[in-house]
Enzyme design. Structure first.
Site, PDB file in Angstrom:
ATOM      1  N   HIS A 115       0.860  -1.377   0.087  1.00  0.00           N
ATOM      2  CA  HIS A 115       0.102   0.060   0.055  1.00  0.00           C
ATOM      3  C   HIS A 115       0.790   1.231  -0.024  1.00  0.00           C
ATOM      4  O   HIS A 115       1.422   1.781   0.856  1.00  0.00           O
ATOM      5  CB  HIS A 115      -0.857  -0.103   1.148  1.00  0.00           C
ATOM      6  CG  HIS A 115      -1.885   1.148   1.219  1.00  0.00           C
ATOM      7  ND1 HIS A 115      -2.943   1.065   2.107  1.00  0.00           N
ATOM      8  CD2 HIS A 115      -1.902   2.279   0.741  1.00  0.00           C
ATOM      9  CE1 HIS A 115      -3.599   2.073   2.108  1.00  0.00           C
ATOM     10  NE2 HIS A 115      -2.897   3.016   1.106  1.00  0.00           N
ATOM     11  N   HIS A 173       1.158   4.758  -2.600  1.00  0.00           N
ATOM     12  CA  HIS A 173       0.816   5.709  -3.641  1.00  0.00           C
ATOM     13  C   HIS A 173       1.912   6.266  -4.194  1.00  0.00           C
ATOM     14  O   HIS A 173       2.517   6.993  -3.581  1.00  0.00           O
ATOM     15  CB  HIS A 173      -0.252   6.604  -3.159  1.00  0.00           C
ATOM     16  CG  HIS A 173      -1.409   6.098  -2.497  1.00  0.00           C
ATOM     17  ND1 HIS A 173      -2.716   5.862  -3.327  1.00  0.00           N
ATOM     18  CD2 HIS A 173      -1.702   5.621  -1.237  1.00  0.00           C
ATOM     19  CE1 HIS A 173      -3.340   5.196  -2.402  1.00  0.00           C
ATOM     20  NE2 HIS A 173      -2.954   5.296  -1.080  1.00  0.00           N
ATOM     21  N   HIS A 225      -9.645   0.917  -0.833  1.00  0.00           N
ATOM     22  CA  HIS A 225      -9.672   1.647   0.439  1.00  0.00           C
ATOM     23  C   HIS A 225     -10.737   1.662   1.208  1.00  0.00           C
ATOM     24  O   HIS A 225     -11.972   1.705   0.750  1.00  0.00           O
ATOM     25  CB  HIS A 225      -9.242   3.109   0.392  1.00  0.00           C
ATOM     26  CG  HIS A 225      -7.724   3.317  -0.141  1.00  0.00           C
ATOM     27  ND1 HIS A 225      -7.044   2.798  -1.108  1.00  0.00           N
ATOM     28  CD2 HIS A 225      -6.981   4.271   0.596  1.00  0.00           C
ATOM     29  CE1 HIS A 225      -5.887   3.193  -1.072  1.00  0.00           C
ATOM     30  NE2 HIS A 225      -5.566   4.067  -0.090  1.00  0.00           N
ATOM     31  N   GLU A 246     -11.004   3.597   6.476  1.00  0.00           N
ATOM     32  CA  GLU A 246      -9.866   4.455   6.991  1.00  0.00           C
ATOM     33  C   GLU A 246     -10.453   5.506   7.686  1.00  0.00           C
ATOM     34  O   GLU A 246     -10.358   5.603   8.887  1.00  0.00           O
ATOM     35  CB  GLU A 246      -9.149   5.086   5.831  1.00  0.00           C
ATOM     36  CG  GLU A 246      -7.864   5.967   5.984  1.00  0.00           C
ATOM     37  CD  GLU A 246      -7.362   6.835   4.846  1.00  0.00           C
ATOM     38  OE1 GLU A 246      -8.091   6.620   3.514  1.00  0.00           O
ATOM     39  OE2 GLU A 246      -6.488   7.649   4.800  1.00  0.00           O
ATOM     40  N   ASP A 260       1.653   7.260   1.883  1.00  0.00           N
ATOM     41  CA  ASP A 260       2.175   8.516   1.020  1.00  0.00           C
ATOM     42  C   ASP A 260       3.406   8.804   1.829  1.00  0.00           C
ATOM     43  O   ASP A 260       3.176   9.866   2.430  1.00  0.00           O
ATOM     44  CB  ASP A 260       1.208   9.532   0.972  1.00  0.00           C
ATOM     45  CG  ASP A 260      -0.122   9.121   0.295  1.00  0.00           C
ATOM     46  OD1 ASP A 260       0.048   8.854  -0.999  1.00  0.00           O
ATOM     47  OD2 ASP A 260      -0.981   8.652   1.176  1.00  0.00           O
TER      48      ASP A 260
HETATM   49  N1  ADE Z   1      -4.506   8.523  -1.923  1.00  0.00           N
HETATM   50  C1  ADE Z   1      -3.625   8.815  -1.592  1.00  0.00           C
HETATM   51  N2  ADE Z   1      -3.491   8.452  -0.077  1.00  0.00           N
HETATM   52  C2  ADE Z   1      -4.667   8.210   0.351  1.00  0.00           C
HETATM   53  C3  ADE Z   1      -5.179   7.806   1.594  1.00  0.00           C
HETATM   54  N3  ADE Z   1      -4.339   7.448   2.552  1.00  0.00           N
HETATM   55  N4  ADE Z   1      -6.562   7.552   1.442  1.00  0.00           N
HETATM   56  C4  ADE Z   1      -7.326   7.801   0.335  1.00  0.00           C
HETATM   57  N5  ADE Z   1      -6.942   7.948  -0.718  1.00  0.00           N
HETATM   58  C5  ADE Z   1      -5.234   8.335  -0.891  1.00  0.00           C
HETATM   59 ZN    ZN Z   2      -3.721   4.749   0.631  1.00  0.00          ZN
END
Ligand code: ADE
Ligand code: ZN
Length: 334
Positions: free
Chosen positions: A18, A20, A198, A201, A280
Protein backbone atom coordinates in the site's frame (compact mmCIF):
# COMPACT_ATOMS: atom_id res chain seq x y z
CA UNK A 1 10.64 -10.92 23.84
CA UNK A 2 13.17 -8.57 22.28
CA UNK A 3 11.82 -5.28 20.93
CA UNK A 4 12.57 -4.94 17.20
CA UNK A 5 15.20 -2.25 16.56
CA UNK A 6 15.99 -0.37 13.33
CA UNK A 7 18.78 -2.73 12.31
CA UNK A 8 16.58 -5.81 12.78
CA UNK A 9 13.68 -4.22 10.86
CA UNK A 10 15.87 -3.17 7.94
CA UNK A 11 17.33 -6.67 7.57
CA UNK A 12 13.90 -8.34 7.31
CA UNK A 13 12.77 -9.10 3.75
CA UNK A 14 9.51 -7.20 3.32
CA UNK A 15 6.67 -6.68 0.83
CA UNK A 16 5.00 -3.27 0.66
CA UNK A 17 1.41 -3.47 -0.60
CA UNK A 18 0.00 0.00 0.00
CA UNK A 19 2.12 2.80 -1.41
CA UNK A 20 0.76 5.55 -3.65
CA UNK A 21 3.62 6.30 -5.99
CA UNK A 22 2.47 9.94 -6.27
CA UNK A 23 2.71 10.04 -2.46
CA UNK A 24 6.43 9.28 -2.67
CA UNK A 25 7.09 12.59 -4.47
CA UNK A 26 9.72 14.23 -2.27
CA UNK A 27 9.70 18.03 -1.89
CA UNK A 28 13.11 18.37 -3.65
CA UNK A 29 11.84 16.57 -6.76
CA UNK A 30 8.54 18.50 -6.64
CA UNK A 31 10.36 21.84 -6.68
CA UNK A 32 12.80 20.83 -9.41
CA UNK A 33 10.05 19.43 -11.68
CA UNK A 34 7.94 22.55 -11.11
CA UNK A 35 10.86 24.67 -12.27
CA UNK A 36 11.65 22.44 -15.25
CA UNK A 37 7.99 22.32 -16.37
CA UNK A 38 7.19 25.99 -15.67
CA UNK A 39 4.56 25.20 -13.04
CA UNK A 40 3.83 27.66 -10.24
CA UNK A 41 3.41 26.08 -6.81
CA UNK A 42 2.29 27.89 -3.66
CA UNK A 43 5.71 27.00 -2.16
CA UNK A 44 9.09 28.58 -2.97
CA UNK A 45 11.32 26.57 -0.62
CA UNK A 46 11.56 23.20 1.13
CA UNK A 47 10.71 24.98 4.39
CA UNK A 48 7.44 26.27 2.86
CA UNK A 49 6.49 22.71 1.92
CA UNK A 50 7.36 21.38 5.33
CA UNK A 51 5.27 24.10 6.96
CA UNK A 52 2.28 23.19 4.75
CA UNK A 53 2.32 19.45 5.56
CA UNK A 54 0.08 19.52 8.63
CA UNK A 55 -3.21 17.77 8.07
CA UNK A 56 -6.51 17.73 9.97
CA UNK A 57 -8.03 14.85 8.05
CA UNK A 58 -7.83 12.90 4.77
CA UNK A 59 -9.27 15.71 2.62
CA UNK A 60 -6.79 18.33 3.83
CA UNK A 61 -3.99 15.97 2.75
CA UNK A 62 -5.59 15.03 -0.59
CA UNK A 63 -5.82 18.71 -1.59
CA UNK A 64 -2.01 19.07 -1.32
CA UNK A 65 -1.32 15.61 -2.77
CA UNK A 66 -3.22 16.38 -6.01
CA UNK A 67 -1.56 19.80 -6.19
CA UNK A 68 1.90 18.23 -5.86
CA UNK A 69 1.20 15.59 -8.52
CA UNK A 70 0.57 18.42 -10.98
CA UNK A 71 4.33 18.87 -11.52
CA UNK A 72 4.54 15.47 -13.31
CA UNK A 73 4.30 16.11 -17.04
CA UNK A 74 6.51 14.00 -19.30
CA UNK A 75 7.54 10.35 -19.34
CA UNK A 76 10.91 11.08 -17.73
CA UNK A 77 9.16 12.76 -14.77
CA UNK A 78 7.19 9.58 -14.10
CA UNK A 79 10.37 7.55 -14.55
CA UNK A 80 12.28 9.72 -12.06
CA UNK A 81 9.51 9.44 -9.46
CA UNK A 82 9.36 5.65 -9.79
CA UNK A 83 13.13 5.24 -9.90
CA UNK A 84 13.56 7.00 -6.58
CA UNK A 85 11.08 4.63 -4.91
CA UNK A 86 12.76 1.62 -6.54
CA UNK A 87 16.06 2.75 -4.95
CA UNK A 88 14.25 3.07 -1.63
CA UNK A 89 13.01 -0.52 -1.93
CA UNK A 90 16.57 -1.69 -2.48
CA UNK A 91 17.82 0.31 0.53
CA UNK A 92 15.05 -0.97 2.86
CA UNK A 93 15.04 -4.61 1.73
CA UNK A 94 11.53 -4.31 0.27
CA UNK A 95 11.94 -7.34 -1.97
CA UNK A 96 8.46 -7.00 -3.49
CA UNK A 97 6.12 -4.02 -3.84
CA UNK A 98 2.60 -3.48 -5.20
CA UNK A 99 2.26 0.24 -5.90
CA UNK A 100 -0.87 2.25 -6.50
CA UNK A 101 -1.13 5.02 -9.04
CA UNK A 102 -3.96 7.46 -9.81
CA UNK A 103 -4.21 7.84 -13.62
CA UNK A 104 -7.15 10.26 -13.44
CA UNK A 105 -4.97 12.77 -11.57
CA UNK A 106 -2.83 12.91 -14.72
CA UNK A 107 -5.22 12.26 -17.62
CA UNK A 108 -7.56 15.02 -16.32
CA UNK A 109 -4.60 17.44 -16.80
CA UNK A 110 -3.99 16.30 -20.39
CA UNK A 111 -1.14 13.87 -19.65
CA UNK A 112 -1.70 10.66 -21.61
CA UNK A 113 -2.17 7.28 -19.95
CA UNK A 114 0.75 5.96 -22.04
CA UNK A 115 3.10 8.70 -20.77
CA UNK A 116 2.35 7.70 -17.17
CA UNK A 117 2.59 3.93 -17.71
CA UNK A 118 5.67 4.01 -19.93
CA UNK A 119 7.61 6.13 -17.44
CA UNK A 120 6.67 3.91 -14.49
CA UNK A 121 7.29 0.63 -16.34
CA UNK A 122 10.71 1.67 -17.67
CA UNK A 123 11.91 2.39 -14.12
CA UNK A 124 10.39 -0.87 -12.79
CA UNK A 125 12.08 -2.81 -15.61
CA UNK A 126 15.46 -1.14 -14.93
CA UNK A 127 15.20 -2.04 -11.23
CA UNK A 128 14.27 -5.62 -12.12
CA UNK A 129 17.23 -5.88 -14.45
CA UNK A 130 19.76 -4.20 -12.12
CA UNK A 131 19.00 -5.96 -8.81
CA UNK A 132 15.99 -8.22 -9.41
CA UNK A 133 13.41 -5.86 -7.88
CA UNK A 134 9.95 -7.47 -7.90
CA UNK A 135 7.07 -5.01 -8.39
CA UNK A 136 3.45 -4.74 -9.58
CA UNK A 137 1.17 -1.80 -10.34
CA UNK A 138 -2.35 -1.25 -8.98
CA UNK A 139 -4.48 1.29 -10.86
CA UNK A 140 -6.79 3.21 -8.53
CA UNK A 141 -10.05 4.93 -9.41
CA UNK A 142 -10.69 8.25 -7.66
CA UNK A 143 -13.87 7.76 -5.66
CA UNK A 144 -14.78 11.49 -5.59
CA UNK A 145 -15.25 11.25 -9.38
CA UNK A 146 -18.09 9.41 -11.11
CA UNK A 147 -18.32 5.72 -11.96
CA UNK A 148 -18.53 6.72 -15.66
CA UNK A 149 -15.10 8.38 -15.32
CA UNK A 150 -13.77 5.20 -13.72
CA UNK A 151 -15.15 3.10 -16.60
CA UNK A 152 -13.42 5.37 -19.13
CA UNK A 153 -10.18 4.96 -17.18
CA UNK A 154 -10.57 1.18 -17.17
CA UNK A 155 -10.92 1.31 -20.95
CA UNK A 156 -7.72 3.37 -21.26
CA UNK A 157 -5.93 0.72 -19.20
CA UNK A 158 -6.93 -2.27 -21.33
CA UNK A 159 -4.00 -1.96 -23.81
CA UNK A 160 -1.63 -2.05 -20.77
CA UNK A 161 -3.38 -4.93 -19.05
CA UNK A 162 -0.26 -7.07 -18.84
CA UNK A 163 1.45 -4.31 -16.77
CA UNK A 164 -1.37 -3.70 -14.25
CA UNK A 165 -2.08 -6.40 -11.69
CA UNK A 166 -5.15 -4.99 -9.97
CA UNK A 167 -7.55 -2.08 -9.70
CA UNK A 168 -8.19 -0.14 -6.50
CA UNK A 169 -10.33 2.63 -5.05
CA UNK A 170 -8.89 5.66 -3.27
CA UNK A 171 -9.40 9.38 -2.52
CA UNK A 172 -12.20 10.88 -0.35
CA UNK A 173 -13.91 7.97 1.39
CA UNK A 174 -16.84 9.31 3.38
CA UNK A 175 -19.87 9.88 1.13
CA UNK A 176 -18.41 7.74 -1.68
CA UNK A 177 -19.31 4.19 -0.61
CA UNK A 178 -18.17 1.01 -2.36
CA UNK A 179 -21.59 0.53 -3.97
CA UNK A 180 -20.92 3.58 -6.19
CA UNK A 181 -18.26 1.54 -8.03
CA UNK A 182 -19.90 -1.88 -8.21
CA UNK A 183 -20.27 -1.95 -12.00
CA UNK A 184 -16.71 -0.88 -12.82
CA UNK A 185 -15.26 -3.40 -10.37
CA UNK A 186 -17.32 -6.15 -12.03
CA UNK A 187 -16.03 -5.03 -15.45
CA UNK A 188 -12.46 -5.03 -14.11
CA UNK A 189 -12.92 -8.53 -12.68
CA UNK A 190 -14.29 -9.76 -16.02
CA UNK A 191 -11.23 -8.25 -17.74
CA UNK A 192 -8.95 -10.23 -15.40
CA UNK A 193 -7.83 -7.58 -12.89
CA UNK A 194 -7.53 -8.40 -9.19
CA UNK A 195 -9.24 -5.94 -6.83
CA UNK A 196 -8.46 -3.90 -3.72
CA UNK A 197 -10.25 -0.92 -2.13
CA UNK A 198 -9.57 1.64 0.57
CA UNK A 199 -12.26 1.06 3.19
CA UNK A 200 -12.54 1.85 6.87
CA UNK A 201 -9.81 4.52 6.92
CA UNK A 202 -12.14 7.40 7.83
CA UNK A 203 -15.30 5.64 6.64
CA UNK A 204 -17.33 3.21 8.77
CA UNK A 205 -16.83 -0.54 9.26
CA UNK A 206 -19.85 -1.04 7.00
CA UNK A 207 -17.71 0.11 4.03
CA UNK A 208 -15.37 -2.83 4.73
CA UNK A 209 -18.30 -5.28 4.63
CA UNK A 210 -19.50 -3.61 1.43
CA UNK A 211 -16.10 -3.63 -0.31
CA UNK A 212 -15.92 -7.39 0.30
CA UNK A 213 -19.54 -8.14 -0.64
CA UNK A 214 -20.08 -5.68 -3.51
CA UNK A 215 -16.62 -5.16 -5.03
CA UNK A 216 -15.32 -8.70 -4.45
CA UNK A 217 -11.91 -7.44 -3.30
CA UNK A 218 -8.93 -9.63 -2.39
CA UNK A 219 -7.58 -7.07 0.12
CA UNK A 220 -8.79 -4.07 2.11
CA UNK A 221 -6.59 -0.97 2.21
CA UNK A 222 -6.43 0.49 5.75
CA UNK A 223 -9.49 -1.26 7.24
CA UNK A 224 -8.62 -0.14 10.78
CA UNK A 225 -12.20 0.91 11.53
CA UNK A 226 -13.05 -2.81 11.63
CA UNK A 227 -12.31 -2.55 15.37
CA UNK A 228 -15.77 -0.96 15.76
CA UNK A 229 -17.39 -4.26 14.73
CA UNK A 230 -16.38 -7.41 16.63
CA UNK A 231 -18.19 -9.71 14.22
CA UNK A 232 -16.29 -8.18 11.30
CA UNK A 233 -12.93 -8.64 13.06
CA UNK A 234 -13.74 -12.32 13.64
CA UNK A 235 -14.76 -12.69 10.02
CA UNK A 236 -11.58 -11.00 8.72
CA UNK A 237 -9.49 -13.29 10.92
CA UNK A 238 -11.32 -16.46 9.84
CA UNK A 239 -11.10 -15.59 6.13
CA UNK A 240 -7.54 -14.19 6.35
CA UNK A 241 -8.76 -11.19 4.35
CA UNK A 242 -5.67 -8.93 4.43
CA UNK A 243 -5.65 -5.35 5.70
CA UNK A 244 -2.89 -3.09 4.34
CA UNK A 245 -2.43 -0.88 7.40
CA UNK A 246 -0.48 2.41 7.31
CA UNK A 247 0.46 3.46 10.87
CA UNK A 248 2.22 6.81 10.27
CA UNK A 249 -0.50 7.82 7.80
CA UNK A 250 -3.22 7.09 10.36
CA UNK A 251 -1.56 9.33 12.95
CA UNK A 252 -0.75 12.13 10.49
CA UNK A 253 -4.34 12.13 9.20
CA UNK A 254 -5.73 12.14 12.76
CA UNK A 255 -7.39 8.71 12.58
CA UNK A 256 -5.55 8.23 15.93
CA UNK A 257 -4.28 10.93 18.26
CA UNK A 258 -1.08 9.01 18.89
CA UNK A 259 0.64 5.81 17.79
CA UNK A 260 0.09 4.29 21.24
CA UNK A 261 -3.63 4.03 20.31
CA UNK A 262 -2.98 2.13 17.08
CA UNK A 263 -4.79 -1.25 16.96
CA UNK A 264 -2.50 -3.07 14.50
CA UNK A 265 -0.82 -5.36 17.04
CA UNK A 266 -4.17 -6.19 18.72
CA UNK A 267 -5.53 -7.17 15.32
CA UNK A 268 -2.41 -9.26 14.67
CA UNK A 269 -2.92 -11.13 17.95
CA UNK A 270 -6.56 -11.81 16.97
CA UNK A 271 -5.39 -13.56 13.80
CA UNK A 272 -6.16 -10.81 11.28
CA UNK A 273 -3.75 -10.73 8.31
CA UNK A 274 -2.52 -7.18 8.95
CA UNK A 275 0.49 -5.78 7.06
CA UNK A 276 2.58 -2.61 7.53
CA UNK A 277 2.79 -0.02 4.73
CA UNK A 278 3.75 3.61 4.21
CA UNK A 279 0.81 4.97 2.09
CA UNK A 280 2.26 8.39 1.10
CA UNK A 281 5.69 8.43 2.72
CA UNK A 282 6.89 11.84 1.60
CA UNK A 283 3.79 13.45 3.13
CA UNK A 284 3.55 11.37 6.31
CA UNK A 285 7.12 11.43 7.57
CA UNK A 286 8.43 7.99 6.82
CA UNK A 287 8.98 5.08 4.46
CA UNK A 288 8.31 1.46 5.34
CA UNK A 289 11.10 0.88 7.87
CA UNK A 290 10.10 4.05 9.72
CA UNK A 291 6.55 2.73 10.00
CA UNK A 292 7.86 -0.46 11.62
CA UNK A 293 10.16 1.59 13.88
CA UNK A 294 7.22 3.74 15.02
CA UNK A 295 5.38 0.56 16.08
CA UNK A 296 8.41 -0.65 18.01
CA UNK A 297 8.74 2.68 19.80
CA UNK A 298 5.08 3.26 20.65
CA UNK A 299 3.79 -0.30 21.06
CA UNK A 300 6.92 -2.29 22.00
CA UNK A 301 6.59 -4.40 18.83
CA UNK A 302 8.77 -7.47 19.30
CA UNK A 303 11.04 -9.14 16.75
CA UNK A 304 8.52 -12.00 16.55
CA UNK A 305 5.65 -9.61 15.78
CA UNK A 306 7.75 -7.86 13.10
CA UNK A 307 8.45 -11.23 11.47
CA UNK A 308 4.74 -12.14 11.60
CA UNK A 309 3.85 -8.81 9.93
CA UNK A 310 6.39 -9.46 7.16
CA UNK A 311 5.14 -13.04 6.70
CA UNK A 312 1.63 -11.59 6.32
CA UNK A 313 2.91 -9.17 3.67
CA UNK A 314 3.97 -12.07 1.45
CA UNK A 315 0.79 -14.04 2.17
CA UNK A 316 -1.32 -10.97 1.27
CA UNK A 317 0.62 -10.17 -1.91
CA UNK A 318 -0.49 -11.00 -5.44
CA UNK A 319 2.65 -13.04 -6.09
CA UNK A 320 2.24 -16.61 -7.25
CA UNK A 321 2.70 -19.41 -4.73
CA UNK A 322 6.27 -20.18 -5.79
CA UNK A 323 7.41 -16.58 -5.18
CA UNK A 324 5.41 -16.27 -1.96
CA UNK A 325 7.13 -19.38 -0.65
CA UNK A 326 10.56 -18.21 -1.84
CA UNK A 327 10.26 -14.86 -0.02
CA UNK A 328 8.70 -16.39 3.09
CA UNK A 329 11.59 -18.85 3.25
CA UNK A 330 14.06 -15.91 3.16
CA UNK A 331 12.27 -14.58 6.23
CA UNK A 332 12.50 -17.89 8.05
CA UNK A 333 16.19 -18.34 7.22
CA UNK A 334 17.10 -14.86 8.48
N1 ADE B 1 -4.71 8.66 -1.93
C1 ADE B 1 -3.46 8.74 -1.49
N2 ADE B 1 -3.39 8.41 -0.20
C2 ADE B 1 -4.65 8.11 0.20
C3 ADE B 1 -5.23 7.69 1.41
N3 ADE B 1 -4.52 7.51 2.53
N4 ADE B 1 -6.57 7.48 1.43
C4 ADE B 1 -7.31 7.67 0.34
N5 ADE B 1 -6.80 8.06 -0.82
C5 ADE B 1 -5.48 8.27 -0.91
ZN1 ZN C 1 -3.78 4.79 0.59
Amino acid sequence: MTIANAEFIKALPKAELHLHIEGSLEPELMLSLAEKNGITLPYATLADIEAAYHFDDLQSFLDLYYLGAGVLIDEQDFYDLMWRYMLRCKAENIVHTEMMFDPQTHTDRGVSFATVLNGFCRAMDDAKEQWGQSSYLIMCFLRHLSEEDAIETLQLALPFKNRIKAVGLDSSEVGHPPEKFQRVFKMAADAGFLRVAHAGEEGPAQYIHDAIALLDVQRIDHGVRCVDDEVLVARLAASRMPLTVCPLSNVRLCVYDSMTEHPILDLLSQGVCVTVNSDDPSYFGGYLCENFEALAQALDMTQGQAIDLCRNSFEASFLDTVDKNRFTAMLANG
